[in-house]
Enzyme design. Structure first.
Site, PDB file in Angstrom:
ATOM      1  N   LYS A  82       0.811  -1.212   0.000  1.00 15.35           N
ATOM      2  CA  LYS A  82       0.000   0.000   0.000  1.00 15.35           C
ATOM      3  C   LYS A  82       0.851   1.272   0.000  1.00 15.35           C
ATOM      4  O   LYS A  82       0.416   2.307  -0.502  1.00 15.35           O
ATOM      5  CB  LYS A  82      -0.889  -0.039   1.256  1.00 15.35           C
ATOM      6  CG  LYS A  82      -1.927   1.023   1.333  1.00 15.35           C
ATOM      7  CD  LYS A  82      -2.973   0.679   2.349  1.00 15.35           C
ATOM      8  CE  LYS A  82      -2.557   1.051   3.750  1.00 15.35           C
ATOM      9  NZ  LYS A  82      -3.764   1.084   4.625  1.00 15.35           N
ATOM     10  N   ASP A  83       2.036   1.181   0.563  1.00 12.64           N
ATOM     11  CA  ASP A  83       2.889   2.370   0.706  1.00 12.64           C
ATOM     12  C   ASP A  83       3.950   2.493  -0.383  1.00 12.64           C
ATOM     13  O   ASP A  83       4.741   3.426  -0.369  1.00 12.64           O
ATOM     14  CB  ASP A  83       3.608   2.340   2.066  1.00 12.64           C
ATOM     15  CG  ASP A  83       2.629   2.305   3.219  1.00 12.64           C
ATOM     16  OD1 ASP A  83       1.598   2.989   3.126  1.00 12.64           O
ATOM     17  OD2 ASP A  83       2.899   1.601   4.208  1.00 12.64           O
ATOM     18  N   ARG A 130      -9.506   8.003   1.620  1.00 15.30           N
ATOM     19  CA  ARG A 130     -10.309   6.909   1.066  1.00 15.30           C
ATOM     20  C   ARG A 130     -11.324   6.399   2.079  1.00 15.30           C
ATOM     21  O   ARG A 130     -12.506   6.196   1.765  1.00 15.30           O
ATOM     22  CB  ARG A 130      -9.369   5.760   0.650  1.00 15.30           C
ATOM     23  CG  ARG A 130     -10.068   4.493   0.185  1.00 15.30           C
ATOM     24  CD  ARG A 130      -9.064   3.371  -0.016  1.00 15.30           C
ATOM     25  NE  ARG A 130      -8.395   2.987   1.231  1.00 15.30           N
ATOM     26  CZ  ARG A 130      -8.902   2.158   2.133  1.00 15.30           C
ATOM     27  NH1 ARG A 130     -10.079   1.606   1.929  1.00 15.30           N
ATOM     28  NH2 ARG A 130      -8.247   1.873   3.238  1.00 15.30           N
ATOM     29  N   ARG A 131     -10.874   6.216   3.322  1.00 20.07           N
ATOM     30  CA  ARG A 131     -11.808   5.754   4.362  1.00 20.07           C
ATOM     31  C   ARG A 131     -12.812   6.849   4.701  1.00 20.07           C
ATOM     32  O   ARG A 131     -14.014   6.585   4.836  1.00 20.07           O
ATOM     33  CB  ARG A 131     -11.030   5.328   5.615  1.00 20.07           C
ATOM     34  CG  ARG A 131     -10.227   4.043   5.411  1.00 20.07           C
ATOM     35  CD  ARG A 131      -9.304   3.735   6.570  1.00 20.07           C
ATOM     36  NE  ARG A 131      -8.523   2.527   6.325  1.00 20.07           N
ATOM     37  CZ  ARG A 131      -7.285   2.313   6.785  1.00 20.07           C
ATOM     38  NH1 ARG A 131      -6.685   3.229   7.514  1.00 20.07           N
ATOM     39  NH2 ARG A 131      -6.664   1.189   6.504  1.00 20.07           N
ATOM     40  N   ARG A 148      -3.171   9.950  13.152  1.00 19.64           N
ATOM     41  CA  ARG A 148      -1.923   9.459  12.558  1.00 19.64           C
ATOM     42  C   ARG A 148      -1.140   8.681  13.611  1.00 19.64           C
ATOM     43  O   ARG A 148      -1.513   8.602  14.760  1.00 19.64           O
ATOM     44  CB  ARG A 148      -1.067  10.624  12.032  1.00 19.64           C
ATOM     45  CG  ARG A 148      -1.577  11.310  10.777  1.00 19.64           C
ATOM     46  CD  ARG A 148      -1.127  10.663   9.474  1.00 19.64           C
ATOM     47  NE  ARG A 148       0.125   9.928   9.539  1.00 19.64           N
ATOM     48  CZ  ARG A 148       1.319  10.448   9.324  1.00 19.64           C
ATOM     49  NH1 ARG A 148       1.447  11.701   9.001  1.00 19.64           N
ATOM     50  NH2 ARG A 148       2.398   9.700   9.414  1.00 19.64           N
ATOM     51  N   ARG A 154      -2.265   4.766  17.485  1.00 13.66           N
ATOM     52  CA  ARG A 154      -3.667   4.997  17.114  1.00 13.66           C
ATOM     53  C   ARG A 154      -4.611   4.325  18.111  1.00 13.66           C
ATOM     54  O   ARG A 154      -5.635   4.889  18.498  1.00 13.66           O
ATOM     55  CB  ARG A 154      -3.931   4.456  15.708  1.00 13.66           C
ATOM     56  CG  ARG A 154      -3.143   5.206  14.647  1.00 13.66           C
ATOM     57  CD  ARG A 154      -3.624   4.823  13.268  1.00 13.66           C
ATOM     58  NE  ARG A 154      -2.540   4.919  12.295  1.00 13.66           N
ATOM     59  CZ  ARG A 154      -2.699   4.729  10.998  1.00 13.66           C
ATOM     60  NH1 ARG A 154      -3.886   4.416  10.514  1.00 13.66           N
ATOM     61  NH2 ARG A 154      -1.686   4.830  10.170  1.00 13.66           N
ATOM     62  N   CYS A 241      -2.052   5.454  -1.571  1.00 17.12           N
ATOM     63  CA  CYS A 241      -2.915   5.341  -0.395  1.00 17.12           C
ATOM     64  C   CYS A 241      -3.127   6.696   0.283  1.00 17.12           C
ATOM     65  O   CYS A 241      -3.898   6.820   1.211  1.00 17.12           O
ATOM     66  CB  CYS A 241      -2.393   4.293   0.576  1.00 17.12           C
ATOM     67  SG  CYS A 241      -1.036   4.836   1.605  1.00 17.12           S
TER      68      CYS A 241
HETATM   69  N1  LIG Z   1      -0.340   3.746   5.504  1.00 21.56           N
HETATM   70  C1  LIG Z   1       0.095   3.020   6.655  1.00 21.56           C
HETATM   71  C2  LIG Z   1      -0.088   1.557   6.514  1.00 21.56           C
HETATM   72  N2  LIG Z   1       0.532   0.871   5.547  1.00 21.56           N
HETATM   73  C3  LIG Z   1       0.143  -0.458   5.636  1.00 21.56           C
HETATM   74  C4  LIG Z   1      -0.730  -0.580   6.703  1.00 21.56           C
HETATM   75  C5  LIG Z   1      -1.394  -1.810   7.141  1.00 21.56           C
HETATM   76  C6  LIG Z   1      -0.877  -3.120   6.658  1.00 21.56           C
HETATM   77  C7  LIG Z   1      -1.115  -3.433   5.222  1.00 21.56           C
HETATM   78  O1  LIG Z   1      -1.951  -2.838   4.523  1.00 21.56           O
HETATM   79  O2  LIG Z   1      -0.429  -4.359   4.741  1.00 21.56           O
HETATM   80  C8  LIG Z   1      -0.880   0.678   7.286  1.00 21.56           C
HETATM   81  C9  LIG Z   1      -1.687   1.027   8.474  1.00 21.56           C
HETATM   82  C10 LIG Z   1      -3.167   1.123   8.275  1.00 21.56           C
HETATM   83  O3  LIG Z   1      -3.651   1.459   7.179  1.00 21.56           O
HETATM   84  O4  LIG Z   1      -3.909   0.906   9.245  1.00 21.56           O
END
Ligand SMILES: NCc1[nH]cc(CCC(=O)O)c1CC(=O)O
Length: 308
Positions: A82-83, A130-131, A148, A154, A241
């Site tokens: 995702k990152d 997105r959420r 954050r 969190r 993301c």
């Molecule tokens: N942007 C932060 C991030 N990058 C990946 C994850 C979660 C683990 C994943 O998606 O593999 C998260 C935290 C979240 O969104 O709660």
């Protein structure tokens, strides 16, 4: 066969879990190879007082790790897909996509069981546009409040009473053995996940053939097809993301089913598209879906969100 492999990793609990998971897989495959972790801090870990979209730039969680790969102080970097930005610096590339964990978002609360159950005007914590977009679409009364920090931070803020509920990636909570925190796994119908959510990827130097061969058994082909389609959507929309973009692909036999959406932060505008096709065309399917979103006005929404 390499005698030593150094893994560059962020130092959050989740990043360390992921790096250690890859370490354990490599050690099981290659008992004679020493695998070490090299912990480091990224810009995304340091700037915690604003939404990522405002910090700006892509690859906030990966740049420092990539530097370590380029200067040779590390051999691989383990990322949450995702990152990971679509483009890699010259000489680096993604060598492996590992099997995906549950890709959904998780509803976490000490008071309520689901979004539907939240009282009018409840405060929900997330910094993900997105959420925010999808929650607000279903429940315009809900107040979205910035959140954050790493998973533990969190959860602490939730426990301190700053929020009625928060939304986190299910995968992160499962990996950290905090399944008991999940009240509901939010369906992908209700909240379409981010591209790559729940999958890990491994980046290394593109010319390190010996290492790439050693990493190959960690590839999970089904996940790779899905995540390739999702990433193609983000690539064409020039977002990740940090943008109000969702894209999620599933495999039905040899056929990929890809869904995507772009929306504004308050959920009053949402554009959707979906497409089916052979898994071998993952990348084209994602691109075509993104083109359809653009034809329906996605660029205008993205420009407005970013004040362009
Ligand atoms: N942007 C932060 C991030 N990058 C990946 C994850 C979660 C683990 C994943 O998606 O593999 C998260 C935290 C979240 O969104 O709660």
């Amino acid at each position: 066969m390499k005698t030593k492999i150094v893994i560059a990793t962020r130092e959050s609990q989740l990043a360390l879990w992921q790096a250690n998971n890859v370490k354990a897989s490599l050690e099981a495959l290659y008992p004679d190879t020493k695998v070490e972790l090299l912990g480091m801090t990224t810009k995304g870990d340091q700037i915690l007082d604003k939404p990522l979209a405002q910090v700006g730039g892509k690859g906030l969680f990966v740049k420092e790790l990539e530097k370590a790969l380029m200067d040779g102080s590390a051999d691989i970097a383990v990322h949450s897909m995702k990152d990971v930005p679509m483009e890699f610096p010259e000489g680096l590339g993604l060598s492996v996509i590992c099997e995906r964990e549950d890709p959904t978002d998780a509803f976490v609360s000490n008071l309520y069981h689901s979004i539907e159950e939240l009282p009018n005007g409840a405060v929900v914590g997330t910094s993900s546009l997105r959420r925010a977009c999808q929650i607000s679409m279903h429940r315009p009364d809900i107040k979205i409040k910035n959140l954050r920090g790493n998973v533990n931070t969190r959860l602490r803020k939730l426990d301190d009473g700053e929020y009625d509920a928060i939304v986190l990636a299910t995968a992160g909570l499962l990996r950290l053995e905090m399944e008991d925190r999940i009240r509901t796994r939010i369906s992908d119908e209700f909240c379409l996940p981010a591209g790559g959510q729940g999958a890990m990827g491994i980046e290394c130097r593109s010319n390190d053939q010996e290492l790439i061969a050693m990493l190959a058994p960690l590839q999970h082909q089904e996940t790779a097809y899905r995540v390739t389609a999702e990433r193609a959507v983000n690539k064409r929309l020039n977002g990740g993301c940090q943008a109000p973009i969702a894209c999620f692909a599933t495999l039905d036999g040899d056929e990929l089913f890809v869904r995507g959406l772009v929306g504004n932060t308050d959920g009053t505008l949402i554009i959707r598209s979906e497409i089916r096709g052979a898994k071998e065309y993952a990348e084209q399917l994602g691109t075509t879906l993104a083109e359809d979103l653009l034809a329906k006005g996605a660029q205008e929404i993205l420009d407005a969100v970013y004040g362009r």
